[in-house]
Write a protein that holds these residues in place. Structure first.
Motif, PDB file in Angstrom:
ATOM      1  N   LYS A 384       0.830  -1.212   0.000  1.00  0.00           N
ATOM      2  CA  LYS A 384       0.000   0.000   0.000  1.00  0.00           C
ATOM      3  C   LYS A 384       0.862   1.259   0.000  1.00  0.00           C
ATOM      4  O   LYS A 384       0.572   2.232  -0.690  1.00  0.00           O
ATOM      5  CB  LYS A 384      -0.918   0.000   1.225  1.00  0.00           C
ATOM      6  CG  LYS A 384      -2.044  -1.015   1.149  1.00  0.00           C
ATOM      7  CD  LYS A 384      -2.901  -0.962   2.403  1.00  0.00           C
ATOM      8  CE  LYS A 384      -4.007  -2.009   2.356  1.00  0.00           C
ATOM      9  NZ  LYS A 384      -4.805  -2.004   3.597  1.00  0.00           N
ATOM     10  N   LYS A 385       1.941   1.201   0.783  1.00  0.00           N
ATOM     11  CA  LYS A 385       2.833   2.352   0.854  1.00  0.00           C
ATOM     12  C   LYS A 385       3.507   2.606  -0.490  1.00  0.00           C
ATOM     13  O   LYS A 385       3.627   3.759  -0.935  1.00  0.00           O
ATOM     14  CB  LYS A 385       3.903   2.085   1.925  1.00  0.00           C
ATOM     15  CG  LYS A 385       4.717   3.322   2.319  1.00  0.00           C
ATOM     16  CD  LYS A 385       3.918   4.225   3.242  1.00  0.00           C
ATOM     17  CE  LYS A 385       4.803   5.294   3.852  1.00  0.00           C
ATOM     18  NZ  LYS A 385       4.047   6.164   4.767  1.00  0.00           N
ATOM     19  N   GLN A 388       1.047   4.050  -2.895  1.00  0.00           N
ATOM     20  CA  GLN A 388       0.813   5.456  -2.578  1.00  0.00           C
ATOM     21  C   GLN A 388       1.875   6.340  -3.217  1.00  0.00           C
ATOM     22  O   GLN A 388       1.568   7.373  -3.817  1.00  0.00           O
ATOM     23  CB  GLN A 388       0.813   5.667  -1.064  1.00  0.00           C
ATOM     24  CG  GLN A 388       0.599   7.114  -0.650  1.00  0.00           C
ATOM     25  CD  GLN A 388       0.734   7.297   0.851  1.00  0.00           C
ATOM     26  OE1 GLN A 388       1.087   6.368   1.556  1.00  0.00           O
ATOM     27  NE2 GLN A 388       0.469   8.486   1.319  1.00  0.00           N
ATOM     28  N   LYS A 389       3.132   5.912  -3.141  1.00  0.00           N
ATOM     29  CA  LYS A 389       4.221   6.695  -3.714  1.00  0.00           C
ATOM     30  C   LYS A 389       4.181   6.644  -5.238  1.00  0.00           C
ATOM     31  O   LYS A 389       4.664   7.555  -5.908  1.00  0.00           O
ATOM     32  CB  LYS A 389       5.567   6.171  -3.215  1.00  0.00           C
ATOM     33  CG  LYS A 389       5.818   6.423  -1.735  1.00  0.00           C
ATOM     34  CD  LYS A 389       7.248   6.130  -1.365  1.00  0.00           C
ATOM     35  CE  LYS A 389       8.188   7.146  -1.951  1.00  0.00           C
ATOM     36  NZ  LYS A 389       9.579   6.978  -1.486  1.00  0.00           N
ATOM     37  N   ASN A 390       3.617   5.574  -5.772  1.00  0.00           N
ATOM     38  CA  ASN A 390       3.649   5.372  -7.221  1.00  0.00           C
ATOM     39  C   ASN A 390       2.349   5.782  -7.910  1.00  0.00           C
ATOM     40  O   ASN A 390       2.216   5.626  -9.114  1.00  0.00           O
ATOM     41  CB  ASN A 390       3.924   3.893  -7.526  1.00  0.00           C
ATOM     42  CG  ASN A 390       4.502   3.689  -8.894  1.00  0.00           C
ATOM     43  OD1 ASN A 390       5.598   4.111  -9.186  1.00  0.00           O
ATOM     44  ND2 ASN A 390       3.743   3.043  -9.767  1.00  0.00           N
ATOM     45  N   ARG A 391       1.389   6.291  -7.135  1.00  0.00           N
ATOM     46  CA  ARG A 391       0.076   6.637  -7.691  1.00  0.00           C
ATOM     47  C   ARG A 391       0.216   7.728  -8.740  1.00  0.00           C
ATOM     48  O   ARG A 391       0.729   8.807  -8.474  1.00  0.00           O
ATOM     49  CB  ARG A 391      -0.855   7.109  -6.566  1.00  0.00           C
ATOM     50  CG  ARG A 391      -2.205   7.627  -7.043  1.00  0.00           C
ATOM     51  CD  ARG A 391      -3.082   6.484  -7.515  1.00  0.00           C
ATOM     52  NE  ARG A 391      -4.465   6.897  -7.603  1.00  0.00           N
ATOM     53  CZ  ARG A 391      -5.052   7.361  -8.702  1.00  0.00           C
ATOM     54  NH1 ARG A 391      -4.374   7.488  -9.813  1.00  0.00           N
ATOM     55  NH2 ARG A 391      -6.320   7.713  -8.691  1.00  0.00           N
ATOM     56  N   HIS A 482      -4.415  11.551  -0.714  1.00  0.00           N
ATOM     57  CA  HIS A 482      -4.894  11.468   0.672  1.00  0.00           C
ATOM     58  C   HIS A 482      -6.348  11.023   0.747  1.00  0.00           C
ATOM     59  O   HIS A 482      -6.787  10.487   1.760  1.00  0.00           O
ATOM     60  CB  HIS A 482      -4.715  12.811   1.378  1.00  0.00           C
ATOM     61  CG  HIS A 482      -3.281  13.137   1.661  1.00  0.00           C
ATOM     62  ND1 HIS A 482      -2.498  12.357   2.484  1.00  0.00           N
ATOM     63  CD2 HIS A 482      -2.485  14.127   1.200  1.00  0.00           C
ATOM     64  CE1 HIS A 482      -1.276  12.868   2.541  1.00  0.00           C
ATOM     65  NE2 HIS A 482      -1.245  13.931   1.767  1.00  0.00           N
ATOM     66  N   LYS A 483      -7.077  11.203  -0.334  1.00  0.00           N
ATOM     67  CA  LYS A 483      -8.472  10.765  -0.362  1.00  0.00           C
ATOM     68  C   LYS A 483      -8.569   9.254  -0.521  1.00  0.00           C
ATOM     69  O   LYS A 483      -9.449   8.613   0.045  1.00  0.00           O
ATOM     70  CB  LYS A 483      -9.197  11.459  -1.525  1.00  0.00           C
ATOM     71  CG  LYS A 483     -10.678  11.114  -1.614  1.00  0.00           C
ATOM     72  CD  LYS A 483     -11.313  11.842  -2.781  1.00  0.00           C
ATOM     73  CE  LYS A 483     -12.793  11.476  -2.913  1.00  0.00           C
ATOM     74  NZ  LYS A 483     -13.422  12.162  -4.054  1.00  0.00           N
ATOM     75  N   THR A 484      -7.626   8.673  -1.283  1.00  0.00           N
ATOM     76  CA  THR A 484      -7.688   7.238  -1.573  1.00  0.00           C
ATOM     77  C   THR A 484      -6.820   6.409  -0.653  1.00  0.00           C
ATOM     78  O   THR A 484      -6.930   5.198  -0.627  1.00  0.00           O
ATOM     79  CB  THR A 484      -7.254   6.973  -3.026  1.00  0.00           C
ATOM     80  OG1 THR A 484      -5.955   7.554  -3.238  1.00  0.00           O
ATOM     81  CG2 THR A 484      -8.234   7.580  -4.002  1.00  0.00           C
ATOM     82  N   HIS A 485      -5.919   7.047   0.105  1.00  0.00           N
ATOM     83  CA  HIS A 485      -5.025   6.299   0.995  1.00  0.00           C
ATOM     84  C   HIS A 485      -5.010   6.950   2.370  1.00  0.00           C
ATOM     85  O   HIS A 485      -4.802   8.153   2.497  1.00  0.00           O
ATOM     86  CB  HIS A 485      -3.592   6.292   0.459  1.00  0.00           C
ATOM     87  CG  HIS A 485      -3.468   5.554  -0.839  1.00  0.00           C
ATOM     88  ND1 HIS A 485      -3.397   4.183  -0.900  1.00  0.00           N
ATOM     89  CD2 HIS A 485      -3.425   6.002  -2.117  1.00  0.00           C
ATOM     90  CE1 HIS A 485      -3.294   3.815  -2.173  1.00  0.00           C
ATOM     91  NE2 HIS A 485      -3.315   4.893  -2.922  1.00  0.00           N
ATOM     92  N   LYS A 486      -5.216   6.167   3.407  1.00  0.00           N
ATOM     93  CA  LYS A 486      -5.151   6.687   4.766  1.00  0.00           C
ATOM     94  C   LYS A 486      -3.704   6.889   5.160  1.00  0.00           C
ATOM     95  O   LYS A 486      -2.823   6.156   4.726  1.00  0.00           O
ATOM     96  CB  LYS A 486      -5.810   5.700   5.734  1.00  0.00           C
ATOM     97  CG  LYS A 486      -7.309   5.550   5.500  1.00  0.00           C
ATOM     98  CD  LYS A 486      -7.902   4.587   6.503  1.00  0.00           C
ATOM     99  CE  LYS A 486      -9.399   4.449   6.269  1.00  0.00           C
ATOM    100  NZ  LYS A 486     -10.012   3.505   7.216  1.00  0.00           N
ATOM    101  N   PRO A 487      -3.401   7.893   6.008  1.00  0.00           N
ATOM    102  CA  PRO A 487      -2.019   8.091   6.444  1.00  0.00           C
ATOM    103  C   PRO A 487      -1.516   6.914   7.260  1.00  0.00           C
ATOM    104  O   PRO A 487      -2.275   6.268   7.960  1.00  0.00           O
ATOM    105  CB  PRO A 487      -2.096   9.369   7.289  1.00  0.00           C
ATOM    106  CG  PRO A 487      -3.538   9.473   7.698  1.00  0.00           C
ATOM    107  CD  PRO A 487      -4.326   8.868   6.592  1.00  0.00           C
ATOM    108  N   TYR A 488      -0.208   6.641   7.159  1.00  0.00           N
ATOM    109  CA  TYR A 488       0.384   5.490   7.843  1.00  0.00           C
ATOM    110  C   TYR A 488       1.067   5.933   9.129  1.00  0.00           C
ATOM    111  O   TYR A 488       1.600   7.036   9.234  1.00  0.00           O
ATOM    112  CB  TYR A 488       1.415   4.809   6.934  1.00  0.00           C
ATOM    113  CG  TYR A 488       0.800   4.099   5.777  1.00  0.00           C
ATOM    114  CD1 TYR A 488       0.431   2.759   5.886  1.00  0.00           C
ATOM    115  CD2 TYR A 488       0.538   4.753   4.582  1.00  0.00           C
ATOM    116  CE1 TYR A 488      -0.162   2.090   4.837  1.00  0.00           C
ATOM    117  CE2 TYR A 488      -0.058   4.096   3.522  1.00  0.00           C
ATOM    118  CZ  TYR A 488      -0.396   2.765   3.664  1.00  0.00           C
ATOM    119  OH  TYR A 488      -0.976   2.119   2.618  1.00  0.00           O
TER     120      TYR A 488
END
Length: 496
Positions: A384-385, A388-391, A482-488
């Motif tokens: 997931k992380k 997120q970086k590759n989105r 930030h809308k599609t991924h919750k903060p880690y």
């Protein structure tokens, strides 16, 4: 081992994969992609519709070539269907699973001529040679017994989705009963219950293949030196009863079936002798995972399990993990840039692991991809992380400029936005909201005012994009992420 397929089936596979991803192709474009004639392509489309159920390929002069796919169809079903049509893989399965007295009996079983049988054997032998295996007398494969077992298991698991499809129903029941008795007698019920469904399925295939090989051979050279760690009283007693619920095998036979590195690995156990584990690279893997934890600020809670899985499978890395269908492709496609970057950073660890397990340096690339795939499949937070970086935001760029100026706009956007956007260029302003689907694009960027309201965000840019307009696009990227991924959470927060 994709090269074992005939050229015809390789074309079929390429056509279905292209259409499975939702692609729409003109007949002429598809013909050029496959480098074949119109007649060949038409015949291929008809053949595919005849043997793949749940997928209907349609060809229309206006709409092009498309595929109507049932909702329950997954990508691995495509490869399984193609494999079932392949005479090459049918031959390989036959000589791995059955005993033939002569090549004429085998030719009759496959409904092929002697010349076709020799051609198949020659084609498959060249592929098996790099795994240290060879075909003897057209009817059997010889080589390292454990390698043969692993190759058989991986072929069957990919070709048959369910364990009961690959073997006789009575054998399936006996295998499951034998595994149950073995776990009870050796007090392994707890680690057996903790096995993943895929590991449980692999164990059933593996034990069935070992039983078949023992019953076929039963010769001294197949008996291996074992750790003699397990007991088989219940299995031997049950096999001597008149109404046998398990195969009739001696104590030595059950040792051959269960006293194996694969079984130890699946049960998360370490063998008594370090040399039999095949590779001792636990420290390198643990250190590598610590580096990844620090880089991505994540805590790996299943570290021990992941290391055991990797060290167990590395021993058999010479045999391909997937005969045709490789699910790693789907993961690499989504995070290719981040995946390659991480692999480059960890290359020194991969080289050390390669040296530790005694593999050739040419295996470093294969080992590195395998280890990272194992990490991603067993450590979903890391995947997931990386996603997120590759989105990347899919943007439709509507411009009314010359090609030279369009190239300038693209360079300007890429210089400032980096790899955050994936642009599709169109100079056709007749495109309207009905033609643009949310599933295809995240936003529209245009250097001309669009009067019609759109269902997805629209950003206007100047003829020469300025910093304010670029900052708007950068802000949209962060907002979408930030809308599609919750903060880690950080490692410290996870630990606490």
């Amino acid at each position: 081992m994709l090269d074992l397929l005939s050229k015809k089936l390789q074309r079929h596979l390429k056509i279905i994969v292209l259409l499975f991803e939702g692609g729409v192709y003109r007949f002429g474009d598809l013909k050029e992609l496959l480098d074949c004639s119109s007649k060949t392509l038409r015949n291929d489309l008809l053949d595919i519709n005849s043997y793949i159920k749940g997928i209907e390929i349609k060809s229309d002069r206006e709409a092009g070539v498309t595929a109507v796919i049932s909702s329950h169809i997954a990508e691995d079903y495509i490869y399984r269907s193609v494999m079932n049509e392949s005479i090459e893989y049918t031959y390989l399965e036959a000589i791995l699973m059955r005993k033939f007295n002569n090549y004429l009996e085998l030719a009759e079983h496959l409904f092929v001529s002697e010349s076709t049988l020799r051609r198949l054997a020659k084609k498959i032998a060249s592929e098996l040679q790099k795994y240290g295996l060879r075909i003897q007398g057209l009817t059997k494969i010889v080589g390292d017994d454990q390698m043969l077992t692993i190759l058989t298991v991986r072929l069957l698991m990919e070709k048959y989705q369910v364990f009961e499809e690959a073997f006789d129903p009575s054998l399936c029941k006996k295998v499951k009963r034998a595994i149950q008795l073995f776990m009870q007698e050796n007090r392994l019920s707890e680690p057996f219950a903790l096995m993943e469904p895929q590991e449980d399925r692999f164990l059933c295939f593996f034990i069935a293949c070992r039983i078949i090989r023992w019953n076929e051979k039963k010769c001294a050279e197949m008996e291996k030196e074992t750790a003699d760690r397990f007991t088989f009283h219940q299995l031997v007693n049950d096999s001597q009863k008149q109404e046998r619920t398990i195969p009739a095998i001696s104590w030595e036979g059950w040792q051959y079936v269960f006293e194996d590195t694969i079984v130890f690995g699946l049960l998360k156990m370490r063998r008594l002798e370090a040399k039999t584990t095949g590779c001792e690279c636990h420290e390198e893997l643990a250190e590598m995972i610590r580096v990844i934890e620090k880089k991505y600020q994540l805590y790996c809670k299943d570290k021990t399990k992941i290391i055991l899985n990797i060290t167990n499978d590395l021993r058999f890395l010479k045999i391909p993990f997937y005969i045709l269908y490789d699910p790693t492709r789907a993961i690499y496609k989504n995070i290719q840039n981040e995946f390659d970057h991480l692999k480059e950073e960890l290359m020194s660890y991969f080289r050390r692991i390669t040296q530790t397990i005694g593999k050739d340096h040419q295996m470093t690339e294969l080992i590195s991809q395998f280890i990272l795939f194992e990490l991603l499949t067993n450590w979903p937070e890391l995947l997931k992380k990386m996603e997120q970086k590759n989105r990347r935001i899919r943007a439709l760029l509507l411009v009314d400029s010359t090609q030279v100026h369009v190239n300038y706009i693209i360079r300007k956007l890429q210089d400032y936005l980096g790899n955050r956007y994936e642009f599709t260029i169109s100079m056709d302003f007749s495109m309207n909201n009905h033609l643009i689907q949310r599933s295809a694009f995240d936003c529209v960027i245009s250097n001309r005012t669009l009067i019609e309201p759109w269902k997805i965000p629209v950003f206007g840019i100047s003829v020469f994009p300025n910093s304010r307009e670029l900052r708007n696009l950068l802000y949209f990227h962060h907002r979408l992420i930030h809308k599609t991924h919750k903060p880690y959470k950080t490692i410290e927060e996870n630990i606490s």
